[in-house]
Design a protein around this motif. Structure first.
Motif, PDB file in Angstrom:
ATOM      1  N   GLN A 104       1.798   4.972  -5.269  1.00  8.92           N
ATOM      2  CA  GLN A 104       2.908   4.128  -4.819  1.00  8.92           C
ATOM      3  C   GLN A 104       4.196   4.533  -5.523  1.00  8.92           C
ATOM      4  O   GLN A 104       5.254   4.632  -4.918  1.00  8.92           O
ATOM      5  CB  GLN A 104       2.606   2.657  -5.131  1.00  8.92           C
ATOM      6  N   ALA A 108      -9.228  -1.443  -3.373  1.00  9.34           N
ATOM      7  CA  ALA A 108      -8.027  -0.731  -2.956  1.00  9.34           C
ATOM      8  C   ALA A 108      -7.940  -0.643  -1.436  1.00  9.34           C
ATOM      9  O   ALA A 108      -6.891  -0.860  -0.859  1.00  9.34           O
ATOM     10  CB  ALA A 108      -8.035   0.664  -3.558  1.00  9.34           C
ATOM     11  N   THR A 109      -9.050  -0.364  -0.799  1.00  5.95           N
ATOM     12  CA  THR A 109      -8.995  -0.199   0.650  1.00  5.95           C
ATOM     13  C   THR A 109      -8.942  -1.546   1.369  1.00  5.95           C
ATOM     14  O   THR A 109      -8.365  -1.655   2.421  1.00  5.95           O
ATOM     15  CB  THR A 109     -10.215   0.584   1.159  1.00  5.95           C
ATOM     16  N   LEU A 150      -2.787  12.026  -5.238  1.00  5.03           N
ATOM     17  CA  LEU A 150      -2.372  11.013  -4.257  1.00  5.03           C
ATOM     18  C   LEU A 150      -0.871  10.762  -4.342  1.00  5.03           C
ATOM     19  O   LEU A 150      -0.203  10.566  -3.322  1.00  5.03           O
ATOM     20  CB  LEU A 150      -3.153   9.709  -4.464  1.00  5.03           C
ATOM     21  N   ARG A 174      -4.202   4.976  -7.791  1.00  2.00           N
ATOM     22  CA  ARG A 174      -3.698   4.415  -6.539  1.00  2.00           C
ATOM     23  C   ARG A 174      -2.275   3.879  -6.724  1.00  2.00           C
ATOM     24  O   ARG A 174      -1.390   4.108  -5.899  1.00  2.00           O
ATOM     25  CB  ARG A 174      -4.629   3.289  -6.094  1.00  2.00           C
ATOM     26  N   ARG A 175      -2.071   3.169  -7.838  1.00  2.36           N
ATOM     27  CA  ARG A 175      -0.733   2.659  -8.129  1.00  2.36           C
ATOM     28  C   ARG A 175       0.257   3.806  -8.339  1.00  2.36           C
ATOM     29  O   ARG A 175       1.422   3.710  -7.971  1.00  2.36           O
ATOM     30  CB  ARG A 175      -0.769   1.802  -9.409  1.00  2.36           C
ATOM     31  N   GLU A 204      -5.312  -3.023   1.875  1.00  7.43           N
ATOM     32  CA  GLU A 204      -4.347  -2.396   2.767  1.00  7.43           C
ATOM     33  C   GLU A 204      -4.152  -3.115   4.093  1.00  7.43           C
ATOM     34  O   GLU A 204      -3.031  -3.504   4.398  1.00  7.43           O
ATOM     35  CB  GLU A 204      -4.717  -0.935   2.998  1.00  7.43           C
ATOM     36  N   SER A 259       0.844  -1.176   0.000  1.00  8.74           N
ATOM     37  CA  SER A 259       0.000   0.000   0.000  1.00  8.74           C
ATOM     38  C   SER A 259       0.885   1.235   0.000  1.00  8.74           C
ATOM     39  O   SER A 259       2.099   1.162   0.181  1.00  8.74           O
ATOM     40  CB  SER A 259      -0.861   0.017   1.267  1.00  8.74           C
ATOM     41  N   ILE A 264     -10.788  12.634  -3.539  1.00  6.54           N
ATOM     42  CA  ILE A 264      -9.350  12.731  -3.832  1.00  6.54           C
ATOM     43  C   ILE A 264      -8.970  14.194  -4.057  1.00  6.54           C
ATOM     44  O   ILE A 264      -7.946  14.679  -3.555  1.00  6.54           O
ATOM     45  CB  ILE A 264      -8.990  11.878  -5.069  1.00  6.54           C
ATOM     46  N   VAL A 283     -12.527   1.153  -5.689  1.00  4.81           N
ATOM     47  CA  VAL A 283     -12.019   1.741  -4.461  1.00  4.81           C
ATOM     48  C   VAL A 283     -12.100   0.745  -3.317  1.00  4.81           C
ATOM     49  O   VAL A 283     -11.210   0.625  -2.494  1.00  4.81           O
ATOM     50  CB  VAL A 283     -12.798   3.030  -4.123  1.00  4.81           C
ATOM     51  N   GLU A 336      -7.712   2.575 -10.126  1.00  7.77           N
ATOM     52  CA  GLU A 336      -6.638   1.659  -9.781  1.00  7.77           C
ATOM     53  C   GLU A 336      -5.293   2.268 -10.180  1.00  7.77           C
ATOM     54  O   GLU A 336      -4.322   2.228  -9.429  1.00  7.77           O
ATOM     55  CB  GLU A 336      -6.877   0.319 -10.497  1.00  7.77           C
TER      56      GLU A 336
END
Lengths: 476, 430
Positions: free
Chosen positions: A181, A134-135, A204, A177-178, A138, A67, A240, A131, A174
């Protein structure tokens, strides 16, 4: 001064105005002695700007199951491991490409190509479960490190490059979110003074980079969810955006119009929001080949995405009134979008189809061809944070009519401005422009002078000042 | 040959196959307008017609010819649109030969329709009549027979169309056996027009669709044995069962692998030997059978979609606007009086172009998109309008008295408004 900048697209491979803006801005920042490390989800080749290094996020290995939070803590635990893992190749163009060991890119998420010419893909759209996935991941991976090892035992590398499409397709959330990272990963490996994130897809990543590095974060609002979707905002995107603005040290708005939205809709203190108007890259007046219009002689052009934001249906209503006065007027619709079916049906209902011409999504030479045949460009946007197309029209010698609900109206005192909803006034303006050649000539000439001052250099100067202000505050 | 009417209580059975492929349009982008590109995709049309000839028309005709030789009492009717006859001429002349061989058996009748498989019946003036007559001419030219029974595009029919067809001298017409005009009557009779000497044959759409649409329903093919058992179960007082479907049902909509050709052969053989049905042609039925009753059809009906009206082609605004724009060119086209231009205009009238623009959903929508070469009705519409704009420009040029097709477009463009030129000059000086 070095800026870690997160974008989503960069010329020549672009699908909207964001890439163009990033290009103009990075180029002009170089003149202020600002170095930029520009991260994009995917490099398509041909990206280039002075004093700018590019990183393709698709080549940055990230934990397959990890995550953002893991990254952030990992970055803090090992502050001395700051040498890049990747091999840096500097090319002649001044673009640095960062290569990762080939074995790590073996694991790839299926990539998909977006076909902008077909009617089925326009705005971003994504599955509702995204989403949630994604959550849910974690807590699993952070509380149970064994899980992660099990994955590697199934012959999946623990670190791999995520294959970004860099488009606006169904995987967008997705990818966002990646991308965060990747943001954390890069922030832990490079040195820089400020972080600058363009639009919500990169917020993010910006936040993650800030957490890893402790450097000040600028979020640059080129558009908000309210502009794109009216009142039907996507709550996930909105969240976001809000998070990005809240965690930023400074919010850059592309116009007062946008600043107003950031302050009123996202509840940001006005003093934190700075307006930096977009610019336009000056174009040397080249010898133009005369492109004859394939239809009629009075050509009114709509160029942009056919979405709620751009006000296509107001354009149609105005066209209807124009045709009452000027029966041989023709309307070129250059672009595609989710309101295209609605627009076509309305036009057909009014029996105006033979006066409307749809070109589909255009780029490069084809856009120039449209400008070359246009008598007037109309941008009836319902809410336009800035709107660079009118400036491009003027560069191409086409007079413009823009809505008062656009940021670009703030920098164009000589353009004709109407309320987007006032079709009657819009139609009157179009008719005048078509009928009175002296009007359109004067407007074209005056606006051409006007746009000489609307430059990225000016934007970059202002931005540089803000960078220094904030870093000095941070140091103090 | 045994062609005299049989007064025995055997019921009549008419098999009629529609043969048609539109002239598909070129993919014309906005910037291609006026560039001298062709309206129609010759290469694509050639490929499609040759493929379907190979997979459907030729093998189906072979079977039919073989079966007629074996059972001389087999009777079949065909309607070949003028559009497909022209394409056979250009791309697959062997198909025309095989139809001629069928015609020579005397067991096959050819029906009349609008030459361009069009919606000309919806246009003002005499366009409809002109297309019907030119089709009859074409059929005579190719097959040496003059049709006496008419079928309109996708069986579009109402009293007024019946009147116009009767005035052209036809004795009978095919229409679809829809409940809203039949009431509680069976479609399996011969009907007549309220005020004309015109007999009406109604398609039994259930039994027709059992083959055309539902041949593979439930995953396994329908058998001829089962199908004939359904026919036999029909009431004895029925006069005639009219089965009508696309000829492409055999080998195209249902591929060879489904066993559709075996079904066809088996069905023909069983019908030829049947003691309760006599195969016949539309004109024969009309000649020998008394009308059961008057058929009043005040509103337009057709064989398309659930609605069985005109909504498949003119159901939404795009379709109506495109059609009106096309129809609006008639006066100019006819004044120019150039054969090639008229033919192009009429090829643009082919109903398929409008069918592709349908925005219907559900099962009808699926049928529309099965037939459509476009990703969506909107793309179909945009492309059609681009082609039509290009075509109208050429019409305007021809109207202005310039007959040379290729050069004149560019000439006209070169003379285009000075306003554009002056703007360019101004920019250059700036």
């Amino acid at each position: 001064m070095k800026v870690l900048m997160f974008g989503w697209e960069f010329p020549p491979h672009i699908s909207g105005g964001l890439g163009t803006a990033c290009h103009g801005l990075t180029n002009s920042l170089s003149k202020e002695n600002i170095d930029v490390l520009f991260v994009v989800p995917k490099l398509h080749g041909g990206e280039s700007a002075d004093r700018t290094d590019f990183i393709s996020a698709s080549r940055v290995p990230i934990s397959v199951s990890g995550s953002v939070e893991q990254y952030i803590s990992a970055g803090r635990v090992n502050p001395d491991v700051r040498t890049p893992l990747y091999q840096v190749i500097r090319q002649q163009t001044g673009v640095e490409q960062i290569e990762v060991p080939s074995s790590l890119s073996a694991y790839r998420a299926p990539s998909f190509e977006e076909t902008s010419s077909t009617v089925s893909h326009w705005n971003y759209q994504f599955a509702d479960t995204e989403v949630e996935v994604a959550t849910r991941r974690e807590p699993q991976s952070s509380t149970n490190p064994v899980e992660e090892r099990q994955i590697t035992e199934q012959e999946l590398p623990s670190h791999a490059a995520y294959q970004f499409s860099g488009s606006y397709g169904t995987n967008l959330l997705e990818e966002v979110r990646r991308y965060a990272q990747v943001g954390a990963e890069i922030a832990s490996k490079f040195d820089f003074d400020v972080i600058h994130a363009h639009d919500w897809m990169t917020y993010l990543a910006g936040i993650a980079a800030k957490k890893v590095s402790g450097k000040p974060l600028f979020v640059h609002v080129h558009a908000t969810e309210y502009d794109r979707s009216g009142e039907q905002v996507d709550q996930r995107v909105h969240a976001i955006e809000h998070q990005g603005m809240a965690e930023a040290d400074c919010v850059i708005a592309v116009s007062n119009w946008t600043k107003e939205i950031v302050v009123s809709r996202y509840r940001q203190p006005a003093e934190k929001v700075k307006v930096v108007h977009n610019g336009i890259i000056p174009k040397a007046a080249t010898e133009k080949m005369f492109t004859p219009p394939p239809v009629g002689s009075h050509i009114v052009t709509f160029l942009g995405r056919i979405t709620h934001q751009k006000g296509p249906l107001y354009f149609v209503e105005a066209a209807r009134r124009v045709l009452e006065r000027i029966p041989d007027a023709h309307f070129v619709i250059a672009g595609s979008g989710d309101q295209m079916p609605l627009m076509i049906e309305r036009i057909a209902q009014l029996r105006m189809s033979s006066h409307f011409h749809f070109t589909g999504f255009l780029k490069g030479k084809d856009i120039e061809r449209v400008w070359a045949m246009s008598n007037v460009y109309v941008m009836p946007s319902v809410s336009e944070p800035f709107g660079i197309a009118p400036l491009e029209a003027i560069q191409a010698g086409v007079p413009v009519i823009i809505s008062k609900q656009s940021g670009v109206a703030e920098v164009m005192p000589h353009a004709i401005k109407v309320d987007f909803w006032n079709s009657q006034e819009l139609a009157a303006a179009i008719c005048s422009m078509l009928k009175y050649k002296s009007l359109s000539k004067t407007l074209t000439r005056n606006s051409a002078e006007e746009i000489a001052d609307i430059t990225w250099d000016r934007a970059a100067k202002k931005l540089t000042q803000l960078y220094y202000e904030l870093t000095s505050q941070h140091c103090a | 040959m045994n062609s005299l009417p049989n007064t025995a209580p055997r019921r009549n059975l008419v098999l009629y196959f529609q043969v048609h492929q539109p002239q598909r349009l070129s993919n014309m982008r906005f910037f291609d307008i006026g560039s001298g590109n062709t309206c129609f995709d010759e290469e694509g049309n050639r490929n499609i017609v040759q493929r379907i000839a190979r997979e459907c028309y030729l093998p189906a005709n072979d079977i039919l010819l073989k079966m007629i030789r074996k059972h001389p009492n087999i009777r079949v009717a065909f309607s070949l649109s003028g559009v497909i006859i022209d394409q056979f001429d250009d791309y697959a002349p062997e198909v025309l030969d095989s139809f001629r061989a069928l015609a020579a058996t005397g067991a096959v009748e050819f029906l009349s329709e609008t030459c361009y498989h069009s919606l000309a019946c919806m246009m003002p003036g005499k366009e409809f009549e002109e297309q019907v007559l030119s089709h009859a001419e074409k059929v005579y030219e190719h097959f040496g027979v003059r049709p006496t029974v008419f079928r309109n595009t996708e069986l579009i029919y109402n009293d007024e169309i019946g009147r116009r067809v009767s005035r052209l001298g036809f004795l009978g017409i095919m229409a679809d056996g829809v409940e809203k005009v039949l009431g509680d009557r069976s479609p399996n009779h011969v009907f007549h027009h309220p005020d004309q000497e015109l007999k009406i044959l109604l398609r039994n759409y259930r039994l027709s669709d059992d083959i055309a649409f539902r041949f593979m329903e439930g995953g396994k093919p329908l058998t001829a044995e089962k199908y004939v058992s359904w026919l036999n179960a029909l009431p004895h007082e029925d006069q005639v069962v009219n089965l009508a479907m696309d000829y492409e049902t055999f080998g195209e909509h249902h591929k060879k692998e489904t066993g559709i050709f075996k079904f066809m052969e088996d069905l023909l053989s069983r019908l030829a030997k049947s003691r309760s049905f006599e195969m016949t042609t539309p004109s024969q039925v009309i000649r020998v059978t008394e009308s059961h009753s008057v058929l009043n059809v005040p509103h337009l009906i057709s064989w398309a979609d659930q609605e069985r009206d005109l909504s498949a082609w003119l159901g939404n605004d795009m379709q109506r606007d495109a059609f009106d724009t096309l129809a609006g060119l008639e006066c100019d086209i006819k004044n120019i009086d150039d054969n090639e231009t008229i033919a192009q205009w009429r090829n643009l009238q082919t109903s398929d172009h409008f069918y592709y623009m349908s925005t219907k959903k559900g099962s009808d929508g699926m049928v529309h998109s099965y037939f459509s070469p476009y990703a969506s009705p909107y793309e179909a519409f945009i492309n059609y309008m681009n082609v039509l704009t290009d075509f109208s420009m050429r019409v305007q040029i021809l109207k202005a008295g310039k007959i040379d097709h290729s050069v004149s477009v560019k000439m006209a463009i070169d003379q285009w408004p000075q306003s554009m030129g002056s703007r360019m000059t101004m920019m250059a000086t700036h």
